[in-house]
Scaffold this motif. Structure first.
Motif, PDB file in Angstrom:
ATOM      1  N   GLY A  90      -8.111  12.727  -4.995  1.00  0.00           N
ATOM      2  CA  GLY A  90      -6.976  13.478  -5.528  1.00  0.00           C
ATOM      3  C   GLY A  90      -6.132  14.186  -4.492  1.00  0.00           C
ATOM      4  N   SER A  91      -6.418  13.975  -3.214  1.00  0.00           N
ATOM      5  CA  SER A  91      -5.618  14.600  -2.160  1.00  0.00           C
ATOM      6  C   SER A  91      -4.299  13.853  -1.975  1.00  0.00           C
ATOM      7  N   VAL A  92      -3.268  14.572  -1.580  1.00  0.00           N
ATOM      8  CA  VAL A  92      -2.067  13.944  -1.052  1.00  0.00           C
ATOM      9  C   VAL A  92      -2.231  13.898   0.465  1.00  0.00           C
ATOM     10  N   VAL A  93      -2.168  12.710   1.025  1.00  0.00           N
ATOM     11  CA  VAL A  93      -2.368  12.507   2.455  1.00  0.00           C
ATOM     12  C   VAL A  93      -1.013  12.491   3.160  1.00  0.00           C
ATOM     13  N   ILE A  94      -0.880  13.309   4.201  1.00  0.00           N
ATOM     14  CA  ILE A  94       0.273  13.258   5.093  1.00  0.00           C
ATOM     15  C   ILE A  94      -0.259  12.725   6.417  1.00  0.00           C
ATOM     16  N   ASP A  95       0.076  11.479   6.704  1.00  0.00           N
ATOM     17  CA  ASP A  95      -0.587  10.727   7.762  1.00  0.00           C
ATOM     18  C   ASP A  95       0.329  10.545   8.962  1.00  0.00           C
ATOM     19  N   SER A  96      -0.155  10.947  10.139  1.00  0.00           N
ATOM     20  CA  SER A  96       0.637  10.842  11.366  1.00  0.00           C
ATOM     21  C   SER A  96       0.277   9.635  12.213  1.00  0.00           C
ATOM     22  N   SER A  97      -0.604   8.769  11.735  1.00  0.00           N
ATOM     23  CA  SER A  97      -0.923   7.544  12.466  1.00  0.00           C
ATOM     24  C   SER A  97       0.151   6.493  12.188  1.00  0.00           C
ATOM     25  N   SER A  98      -0.009   5.342  12.825  1.00  0.00           N
ATOM     26  CA  SER A  98       0.942   4.243  12.606  1.00  0.00           C
ATOM     27  C   SER A  98       0.526   3.326  11.452  1.00  0.00           C
ATOM     28  N   VAL A  99      -0.616   3.613  10.822  1.00  0.00           N
ATOM     29  CA  VAL A  99      -1.219   2.673   9.877  1.00  0.00           C
ATOM     30  C   VAL A  99      -0.320   2.397   8.683  1.00  0.00           C
ATOM     31  N   PHE A 100       0.307   3.428   8.112  1.00  0.00           N
ATOM     32  CA  PHE A 100       1.011   3.268   6.838  1.00  0.00           C
ATOM     33  C   PHE A 100       2.543   3.318   6.967  1.00  0.00           C
ATOM     34  N   ARG A 101       3.045   3.505   8.162  1.00  0.00           N
ATOM     35  CA  ARG A 101       4.478   3.774   8.308  1.00  0.00           C
ATOM     36  C   ARG A 101       5.362   2.646   7.780  1.00  0.00           C
ATOM     37  N   MET A 102       4.949   1.417   7.970  1.00  0.00           N
ATOM     38  CA  MET A 102       5.782   0.305   7.552  1.00  0.00           C
ATOM     39  C   MET A 102       5.351  -0.285   6.215  1.00  0.00           C
ATOM     40  N   ASP A 103       4.426   0.361   5.538  1.00  0.00           N
ATOM     41  CA  ASP A 103       4.019  -0.053   4.195  1.00  0.00           C
ATOM     42  C   ASP A 103       5.167   0.264   3.229  1.00  0.00           C
ATOM     43  N   GLU A 104       5.624  -0.724   2.508  1.00  0.00           N
ATOM     44  CA  GLU A 104       6.778  -0.525   1.625  1.00  0.00           C
ATOM     45  C   GLU A 104       6.478   0.434   0.478  1.00  0.00           C
ATOM     46  N   ASN A 105       5.204   0.676   0.220  1.00  0.00           N
ATOM     47  CA  ASN A 105       4.830   1.596  -0.845  1.00  0.00           C
ATOM     48  C   ASN A 105       4.584   3.026  -0.348  1.00  0.00           C
ATOM     49  N   VAL A 106       4.785   3.243   0.929  1.00  0.00           N
ATOM     50  CA  VAL A 106       4.546   4.556   1.528  1.00  0.00           C
ATOM     51  C   VAL A 106       5.863   5.106   2.084  1.00  0.00           C
ATOM     52  N   PRO A 107       6.318   6.263   1.593  1.00  0.00           N
ATOM     53  CA  PRO A 107       7.548   6.831   2.142  1.00  0.00           C
ATOM     54  C   PRO A 107       7.352   7.318   3.571  1.00  0.00           C
ATOM     55  N   LEU A 108       8.361   7.070   4.405  1.00  0.00           N
ATOM     56  CA  LEU A 108       8.369   7.481   5.815  1.00  0.00           C
ATOM     57  C   LEU A 108       9.400   8.598   5.931  1.00  0.00           C
ATOM     58  N   ILE A 109       8.939   9.814   6.240  1.00  0.00           N
ATOM     59  CA  ILE A 109       9.744  10.995   5.951  1.00  0.00           C
ATOM     60  C   ILE A 109      10.097  11.808   7.195  1.00  0.00           C
ATOM     61  N   ILE A 110      11.384  12.099   7.338  1.00  0.00           N
ATOM     62  CA  ILE A 110      11.875  13.202   8.160  1.00  0.00           C
ATOM     63  C   ILE A 110      12.560  14.144   7.186  1.00  0.00           C
TER      64      ILE A 110
END
Length: 335
Positions: A90-110
């Motif tokens: 149930g956590s919301v993950v804010i991930d700073s690795s490169s693993v999910f950045r280009m996943d179309e289902n994961v927002p990439l946020i500034i």
């Protein structure tokens, strides 16, 4: 979510994790309980938060039970192994690795650019790479005004991106060279002290490095424009903190240096330092420890009709990693 949050930090003992803890305290983020996590070798370490010393726990899947927000700042392997488990609890993950950045289902946020996309998350929000944040933060306003067609970027990167071992290696090499002792590179393939290495991350088949390609691809994703042509060269230099970037852009519509300065002065998170006749331009030693992205040397690029050149400097650990992640969390809980 409630008014107080249980927050976990995966990688709490690393350079970025330490900075993240400091920023959570500085910005009075509403933390009810802080859970610092890291790999087993950091067992026995602690972090200081709100005058309390909190021991670092060994990270495991069950560590995220009851966690509202989980910051991941410890690299790709830990994110691959534990991010999905955190989401399952149930956590919301804010991930700073490169693993999910280009996943179309994961927002990439500034947050200064695309905050509304935060709420499209499915459990994971990606923090862009520090090079991307630093470049895109000032360029996005120019892109909206004049549509950027092409970007040529050379980066001059501080060793803190590689963590404490890299900073120790630079310190030791400087000391050894001045005392006429042998220099043995360990973190880097060559001596880093008094040197410049055009080699950051692994090389790809196309001659670029993984990090250079990440900068290219992440920029296009945040711009939501795959037509932008980008070429990047990353150079490691013997500086401890704050990356520098030489950026040349070509735009579809003509824009003057004065118009760019005006746009950037109105851009949140950007400071224009641009009076070269008075020796005023961004420098790593002054950007370190600061939240802002500093831009100067704004001028026409004389090699193309609609060209602008600029120099950008920002603290790679602060805005480039930890601050951006905390700003995402602030937006998340404000909804």
């Amino acid at each position: 979510m409630t008014s107080g949050y249980t927050v976990a930090i995966a990688g709490a003992a690393c350079t970025a994790g330490t900075e993240l803890v400091k920023i959570l305290e500085e910005r009075a983020f509403p933390v009810d309980k802080l859970i610092p996590l890291d790999i087993r070798k950091f067992l026995g370490h602690d972090v200081e938060f709100n005058d309390e010393h909190i021991p670092v726990r060994v990270i495991e899947e069950s560590s995220f039970k009851g966690v509202d927000i989980a910051f991941f700042v410890s690299g790709d392997d830990i994110s691959r192994e534990f991010a999905s488990a955190a989401v399952s609890y149930g956590s919301v993950v804010i991930d700073s690795s490169s693993v999910f950045r280009m996943d179309e289902n994961v927002p990439l946020i500034i947050p200064e650019i695309n905050p509304n996309k935060i709420f499209q998350h499915k459990g994971i929000i990606a923090n862009p790479g520090c090079l991307t944040i630093q470049m895109v933060l000032p360029l996005f306003a120019v892109h909206l005004k004049a549509r950027i067609k092409r970007i040529i970027i050379s980066t001059y990167q501080a060793v803190s991106d590689r963590g404490q071992k890299a900073m120790d290696e630079l310190t030791d090499q400087i000391r050894n060279l001045y005392s006429f002792h042998e220099v043995i590179p360990e973190v880097y393939p060559h001596q880093i002290a008094f040197n410049a290495l055009p080699h950051v991350d692994k090389f790809c088949d196309n001659g670029y490095t993984d990090q250079e390609m990440s900068l290219i691809n992440e920029t296009k994703k945040i711009f939501e424009d795959d037509t932008v042509l980008i070429s990047a060269t990353s150079v490691q230099i013997p500086v401890f903190y704050s990356h520098s970037q030489s950026v040349n852009i070509e735009t579809a519509r003509r824009i003057t240096p004065d118009e760019v300065r005006g746009l950037l002065r109105e851009t949140p998170g950007v400071v224009v330092e641009d009076d070269p006749l008075q020796n005023v331009y961004p420098l790593p030693i002054y950007a370190t420890g600061r939240d802002e992205c500093f831009v100067g040397r704004i001028r026409r690029d004389l090699s193309v009709n609609n060209g602008i050149a600029m120099w950008i400097v920002s603290d790679n650990i602060r805005k480039g990693t930890a601050l951006n992640a905390v700003q995402i969390a602030e937006r998340l809980i404000s909804h």
